[in-house]
Write a protein that holds these residues in place. Structure first.
Motif, mmCIF file in Angstrom:
data_model
loop_
_atom_site.group_PDB
_atom_site.id
_atom_site.type_symbol
_atom_site.label_atom_id
_atom_site.label_comp_id
_atom_site.label_asym_id
_atom_site.label_seq_id
_atom_site.Cartn_x
_atom_site.Cartn_y
_atom_site.Cartn_z
ATOM 1 N N VAL A 67 0.872 -1.167 0.000
ATOM 2 C CA VAL A 67 0.000 0.000 0.000
ATOM 3 C C VAL A 67 0.910 1.218 0.000
ATOM 4 C CG1 VAL A 67 -1.840 1.257 1.174
ATOM 5 C CG2 VAL A 67 -1.771 -1.247 1.310
ATOM 6 N N GLY A 68 0.913 1.948 -1.110
ATOM 7 C CA GLY A 68 1.857 3.056 -1.236
ATOM 8 C C GLY A 68 3.271 2.514 -1.166
ATOM 9 N N ASP A 69 4.092 3.071 -0.285
ATOM 10 C CA ASP A 69 5.485 2.635 -0.132
ATOM 11 C C ASP A 69 5.675 1.587 0.962
ATOM 12 O OD1 ASP A 69 6.304 4.400 -2.130
ATOM 13 O OD2 ASP A 69 6.594 6.046 -0.700
ATOM 14 N N GLU A 70 4.589 1.136 1.567
ATOM 15 C CA GLU A 70 4.659 0.202 2.697
ATOM 16 C C GLU A 70 4.283 -1.213 2.269
ATOM 17 O OE1 GLU A 70 5.674 1.089 5.796
ATOM 18 O OE2 GLU A 70 5.948 3.156 5.118
ATOM 19 N N THR A 71 4.867 -2.209 2.964
ATOM 20 C CA THR A 71 4.515 -3.619 2.786
ATOM 21 C C THR A 71 4.013 -4.152 4.110
ATOM 22 O OG1 THR A 71 6.186 -3.912 1.055
ATOM 23 C CG2 THR A 71 5.372 -5.905 2.138
ATOM 24 N N TYR A 72 2.887 -4.867 4.063
ATOM 25 C CA TYR A 72 2.271 -5.414 5.269
ATOM 26 C C TYR A 72 2.037 -6.902 5.066
ATOM 27 C CZ TYR A 72 1.114 -0.482 5.918
ATOM 28 O OH TYR A 72 1.181 0.881 6.033
ATOM 29 N N TYR A 73 2.286 -7.684 6.115
ATOM 30 C CA TYR A 73 1.980 -9.108 6.117
ATOM 31 C C TYR A 73 0.793 -9.272 7.053
ATOM 32 C CZ TYR A 73 6.280 -9.599 3.599
ATOM 33 O OH TYR A 73 7.254 -9.491 2.633
ATOM 34 N N ILE A 74 -0.345 -9.682 6.479
ATOM 35 C CA ILE A 74 -1.567 -9.680 7.266
ATOM 36 C C ILE A 74 -2.227 -11.055 7.233
ATOM 37 C CG2 ILE A 74 -1.891 -7.200 6.912
ATOM 38 C CD1 ILE A 74 -4.061 -7.818 4.898
ATOM 39 N N SER A 75 -3.002 -11.327 8.291
ATOM 40 C CA SER A 75 -3.717 -12.600 8.399
ATOM 41 C C SER A 75 -5.039 -12.356 9.115
ATOM 42 C CB SER A 75 -2.852 -13.628 9.131
ATOM 43 O OG SER A 75 -2.474 -13.149 10.399
ATOM 44 N N ALA A 76 -5.767 -13.438 9.372
ATOM 45 C CA ALA A 76 -7.126 -13.368 9.919
ATOM 46 C C ALA A 76 -7.239 -12.365 11.072
ATOM 47 C CB ALA A 76 -7.582 -14.740 10.374
ATOM 48 N N SER A 79 -6.726 -5.751 9.405
ATOM 49 C CA SER A 79 -7.408 -4.933 8.407
ATOM 50 C C SER A 79 -6.489 -3.822 7.922
ATOM 51 C CB SER A 79 -8.714 -4.354 8.967
ATOM 52 O OG SER A 79 -8.478 -3.604 10.138
ATOM 53 N N LEU A 80 -6.808 -3.304 6.744
ATOM 54 C CA LEU A 80 -6.047 -2.231 6.110
ATOM 55 C C LEU A 80 -7.001 -1.168 5.601
ATOM 56 C CD1 LEU A 80 -3.685 -4.296 3.778
ATOM 57 C CD2 LEU A 80 -2.957 -2.978 5.756
ATOM 58 N N TYR A 81 -6.554 0.077 5.622
ATOM 59 C CA TYR A 81 -7.282 1.175 4.993
ATOM 60 C C TYR A 81 -6.474 1.630 3.787
ATOM 61 C CZ TYR A 81 -8.834 5.889 3.942
ATOM 62 O OH TYR A 81 -9.272 7.003 3.292
ATOM 63 N N LYS A 82 -7.171 1.856 2.675
ATOM 64 C CA LYS A 82 -6.524 2.366 1.464
ATOM 65 C C LYS A 82 -7.239 3.635 1.031
ATOM 66 C CE LYS A 82 -6.060 -2.294 0.737
ATOM 67 N NZ LYS A 82 -7.213 -3.117 0.648
ATOM 68 N N GLY A 89 -1.672 -3.458 -3.938
ATOM 69 C CA GLY A 89 -1.801 -4.781 -4.529
ATOM 70 C C GLY A 89 -1.485 -5.820 -3.478
ATOM 71 N N ALA A 90 -1.729 -7.086 -3.807
ATOM 72 C CA ALA A 90 -1.539 -8.142 -2.815
ATOM 73 C C ALA A 90 -1.065 -9.426 -3.468
ATOM 74 C CB ALA A 90 -2.852 -8.400 -2.081
ATOM 75 N N THR A 91 -0.367 -10.235 -2.678
ATOM 76 C CA THR A 91 -0.027 -11.602 -3.039
ATOM 77 C C THR A 91 -0.556 -12.496 -1.940
ATOM 78 O OG1 THR A 91 1.981 -10.895 -4.182
ATOM 79 C CG2 THR A 91 1.865 -13.210 -3.515
ATOM 80 N N CYS A 92 -1.283 -13.538 -2.332
ATOM 81 C CA CYS A 92 -1.836 -14.471 -1.356
ATOM 82 C C CYS A 92 -0.773 -15.505 -0.990
ATOM 83 C CB CYS A 92 -3.078 -15.151 -1.930
ATOM 84 S SG CYS A 92 -3.833 -16.309 -0.777
#
Length: 110
Positions: A67-76, A79-82, A89-92
């Protein structure tokens, strides 16, 4: 657009967006939209932007989000705000389901 209040799951078609991504548009009106996004492991949602605000809630699975210049590793439970027009973008990493909320609604999803 006529206001509809009830969107039974049995009437919400599954749209195959290709590449391991399936989308189900749930409730929506002119100002708001709720969408389930089902990802297979390895599915990539390419970097993109749109004029809508978006909140993503992870129901299941694991994802790498940019998201922008940041990378986040997220799971159940995460949440994210855009914000509007931000590249994201995302990779599963592990098959799962996201719940996306958009304002205003995404005409391109209907």
């Amino acid at each position: 657009m006529t206001t509809k209040n009830y969107f039974p799951a049995s009437e919400n078609p599954v749209a195959d967006a290709g590449g391991g991504l399936k989308r189900v548009v749930a409730a929506y009106n002119t100002n708001l939209m709720c969408v389930e996004a089902h990802f297979e492991t390895g599915t990539v949602a390419a970097l993109h932007s749109h004029p809508h605000e978006q909140i993503t809630y992870v129901i299941s699975g694991k994802f790498e989000f940019k998201v922008g210049d940041e990378t986040y590793y997220i799971s159940a439970g995460d949440s994210l705000y855009k914000q509007p027009n931000i590249m994201h973008g995302a990779t599963c990493l592990q098959a799962g389901t996201l719940l996306d909320i958009f304002t205003p609604h995404r005409e391109d999803f209907l």
